[in-house]
Design a protein around this motif. Structure first.
Motif, PDB file in Angstrom:
ATOM      1  N   ASP A  42       1.242  77.387  58.741  1.00  0.00           N
ATOM      2  CA  ASP A  42       0.314  76.304  58.419  1.00  0.00           C
ATOM      3  C   ASP A  42       1.081  75.012  58.131  1.00  0.00           C
ATOM      4  O   ASP A  42       0.717  73.936  58.616  1.00  0.00           O
ATOM      5  N   MET A  43       2.151  75.122  57.354  1.00  0.00           N
ATOM      6  CA  MET A  43       2.971  73.951  57.031  1.00  0.00           C
ATOM      7  C   MET A  43       3.626  73.399  58.296  1.00  0.00           C
ATOM      8  O   MET A  43       3.647  72.189  58.523  1.00  0.00           O
ATOM      9  N   ALA A  44       4.151  74.272  59.149  1.00  0.00           N
ATOM     10  CA  ALA A  44       4.799  73.828  60.383  1.00  0.00           C
ATOM     11  C   ALA A  44       3.791  73.116  61.296  1.00  0.00           C
ATOM     12  O   ALA A  44       4.101  72.076  61.882  1.00  0.00           O
ATOM     13  N   ARG A  45       2.587  73.650  61.393  1.00  0.00           N
ATOM     14  CA  ARG A  45       1.550  72.998  62.200  1.00  0.00           C
ATOM     15  C   ARG A  45       1.195  71.634  61.624  1.00  0.00           C
ATOM     16  O   ARG A  45       0.969  70.682  62.371  1.00  0.00           O
ATOM     17  N   PHE A  46       1.138  71.549  60.296  1.00  0.00           N
ATOM     18  CA  PHE A  46       0.794  70.276  59.658  1.00  0.00           C
ATOM     19  C   PHE A  46       1.837  69.208  59.979  1.00  0.00           C
ATOM     20  O   PHE A  46       1.490  68.120  60.418  1.00  0.00           O
ATOM     21  N   VAL A  47       3.130  69.522  59.771  1.00  0.00           N
ATOM     22  CA  VAL A  47       4.151  68.489  59.994  1.00  0.00           C
ATOM     23  C   VAL A  47       4.287  68.167  61.476  1.00  0.00           C
ATOM     24  O   VAL A  47       4.571  67.034  61.842  1.00  0.00           O
ATOM     25  N   THR A  48       4.034  69.142  62.347  1.00  0.00           N
ATOM     26  CA  THR A  48       4.080  68.891  63.788  1.00  0.00           C
ATOM     27  C   THR A  48       2.911  67.990  64.204  1.00  0.00           C
ATOM     28  O   THR A  48       3.089  67.048  64.983  1.00  0.00           O
ATOM     29  N   ALA A  49       1.724  68.260  63.670  1.00  0.00           N
ATOM     30  CA  ALA A  49       0.557  67.425  63.986  1.00  0.00           C
ATOM     31  C   ALA A  49       0.739  66.016  63.440  1.00  0.00           C
ATOM     32  O   ALA A  49       0.315  65.048  64.063  1.00  0.00           O
ATOM     33  N   ARG A  50       1.391  65.909  62.289  1.00  0.00           N
ATOM     34  CA  ARG A  50       1.666  64.585  61.715  1.00  0.00           C
ATOM     35  C   ARG A  50       2.553  63.777  62.640  1.00  0.00           C
ATOM     36  O   ARG A  50       2.367  62.577  62.801  1.00  0.00           O
ATOM     37  N   SER A  51       3.516  64.455  63.232  1.00  0.00           N
ATOM     38  CA  SER A  51       4.408  63.788  64.167  1.00  0.00           C
ATOM     39  C   SER A  51       3.641  63.351  65.410  1.00  0.00           C
ATOM     40  O   SER A  51       3.832  62.253  65.905  1.00  0.00           O
ATOM     41  N   ALA A  52       2.744  64.201  65.897  1.00  0.00           N
ATOM     42  CA  ALA A  52       1.949  63.862  67.083  1.00  0.00           C
ATOM     43  C   ALA A  52       1.016  62.700  66.789  1.00  0.00           C
ATOM     44  O   ALA A  52       0.719  61.896  67.669  1.00  0.00           O
ATOM     45  N   GLY A  53       0.571  62.577  65.535  1.00  0.00           N
ATOM     46  CA  GLY A  53      -0.320  61.496  65.153  1.00  0.00           C
ATOM     47  C   GLY A  53       0.390  60.172  64.975  1.00  0.00           C
ATOM     48  O   GLY A  53      -0.254  59.143  64.773  1.00  0.00           O
ATOM     49  N   ALA A  54       1.718  60.167  65.046  1.00  0.00           N
ATOM     50  CA  ALA A  54       2.482  58.934  64.848  1.00  0.00           C
ATOM     51  C   ALA A  54       2.132  57.887  65.903  1.00  0.00           C
ATOM     52  O   ALA A  54       2.141  56.697  65.642  1.00  0.00           O
ATOM     53  N   ALA A  55       1.782  58.357  67.094  1.00  0.00           N
ATOM     54  CA  ALA A  55       1.432  57.419  68.159  1.00  0.00           C
ATOM     55  C   ALA A  55       0.151  56.653  67.826  1.00  0.00           C
ATOM     56  O   ALA A  55      -0.037  55.536  68.277  1.00  0.00           O
ATOM     57  N   SER A  56      -0.708  57.259  67.014  1.00  0.00           N
ATOM     58  CA  SER A  56      -1.965  56.588  66.663  1.00  0.00           C
ATOM     59  C   SER A  56      -1.842  55.792  65.368  1.00  0.00           C
ATOM     60  O   SER A  56      -2.827  55.448  64.752  1.00  0.00           O
ATOM     61  N   GLY A  57      -0.611  55.537  64.920  1.00  0.00           N
ATOM     62  CA  GLY A  57      -0.403  54.700  63.747  1.00  0.00           C
ATOM     63  C   GLY A  57      -0.136  55.458  62.462  1.00  0.00           C
ATOM     64  O   GLY A  57       0.143  54.856  61.439  1.00  0.00           O
ATOM     65  N   ALA A  58      -0.222  56.766  62.490  1.00  0.00           N
ATOM     66  CA  ALA A  58       0.069  57.554  61.281  1.00  0.00           C
ATOM     67  C   ALA A  58       1.579  57.591  61.039  1.00  0.00           C
ATOM     68  O   ALA A  58       2.369  57.312  61.936  1.00  0.00           O
ATOM     69  N   ARG A  59       1.980  57.920  59.826  1.00  0.00           N
ATOM     70  CA  ARG A  59       3.400  58.043  59.518  1.00  0.00           C
ATOM     71  C   ARG A  59       3.988  59.211  60.304  1.00  0.00           C
ATOM     72  O   ARG A  59       3.415  60.289  60.327  1.00  0.00           O
ATOM     73  N   PRO A  60       5.128  59.003  60.964  1.00  0.00           N
ATOM     74  CA  PRO A  60       5.711  60.096  61.749  1.00  0.00           C
ATOM     75  C   PRO A  60       6.103  61.266  60.855  1.00  0.00           C
ATOM     76  O   PRO A  60       6.547  61.088  59.739  1.00  0.00           O
ATOM     77  N   GLY A  61       5.931  62.461  61.359  1.00  0.00           N
ATOM     78  CA  GLY A  61       6.317  63.663  60.626  1.00  0.00           C
ATOM     79  C   GLY A  61       7.484  64.333  61.322  1.00  0.00           C
ATOM     80  O   GLY A  61       8.195  63.729  62.105  1.00  0.00           O
ATOM     81  N   ALA A  62       7.661  65.593  61.035  1.00  0.00           N
ATOM     82  CA  ALA A  62       8.801  66.334  61.574  1.00  0.00           C
ATOM     83  C   ALA A  62       8.398  67.095  62.827  1.00  0.00           C
ATOM     84  O   ALA A  62       7.346  67.705  62.874  1.00  0.00           O
ATOM     85  N   VAL A  63       9.254  67.053  63.821  1.00  0.00           N
ATOM     86  CA  VAL A  63       9.024  67.832  65.025  1.00  0.00           C
ATOM     87  C   VAL A  63       9.778  69.146  64.923  1.00  0.00           C
ATOM     88  O   VAL A  63       9.314  70.170  65.373  1.00  0.00           O
ATOM     89  N   ASP A  64      10.946  69.134  64.307  1.00  0.00           N
ATOM     90  CA  ASP A  64      11.715  70.363  64.165  1.00  0.00           C
ATOM     91  C   ASP A  64      11.991  70.642  62.685  1.00  0.00           C
ATOM     92  O   ASP A  64      11.740  69.819  61.814  1.00  0.00           O
TER      93      ASP A  64
END
Length: 161
Positions: A42-64
């Motif tokens: 769940d945590m890995a999905r959250f930080v990965t989705a956060r990274s994917a949302g960076a393109a829409s203006g959200a703060r970038p998250g972790a991919v790895d």
């Protein structure tokens, strides 16, 4: 709120599988392993989705795994808190503490096994659930009767009093 089914990278999947293998090798139950798997996934999905949302203006998250920051984990804990509130759980603090502890255990393992250089969860605050009041406590009258029960005229009664 991030999408529920973000696809994990091969690195995340391997790290989670290795962590669960570590738990299994240390003799933890299958139930404990399953809970830790779900929390870590769940945590890995959250930080990965956060990274994917960076393109829409959200703060970038972790991919790895190695790029997860403390801020990512604080964001995840906030996400878990919102989810607990939305579900109206009977003990949301316990739910939140379980998730925060699960994330801390994973990153402590990852640091020891070289998957991250610095443990990003080291300073992660874990809420403390309220302590439970023990049940079956004797009343003052019951304690007095218990203390008076031994016969003070015998050596055993003197000892037990």
């Amino acid at each position: 709120m991030p999408p529920a089914r973000t696809t994990l990278t091969k690195e995340w999947a391997e790290a989670i599988a290795a962590y669960c293998g570590h738990l299994r090798a240390r003799g933890f139950s299958a139930g404990w392993e399953a809970v830790n798997f779900r929390i870590t996934r769940d945590m890995a999905r959250f930080v990965t989705a956060r990274s994917a949302g960076a393109a829409s203006g959200a703060r970038p998250g972790a991919v790895d795994v190695a790029s997860v920051t403390g801020a990512d984990l604080v964001g995840y804990v906030s996400h878990v808190r919102e989810r607990a509130d939305a579900r109206a759980l009977p003990n949301p603090i316990r739910y939140l503490a379980d998730h925060a502890h699960g994330v801390r255990r994973f990153f402590a393992w990852a640091a020891v096994h070289g998957r991250v250089l610095v443990d990003p969860a080291e300073g992660l605050a874990v809420p403390r659930p309220p302590s439970r009041i023990p049940r079956g406590i004797l009343t003052t009258g019951e304690i007095a009767r218990l203390l008076e029960a031994p016969d003070a005229a015998t050596p055993l009664g003197l000892r037990d009093r």
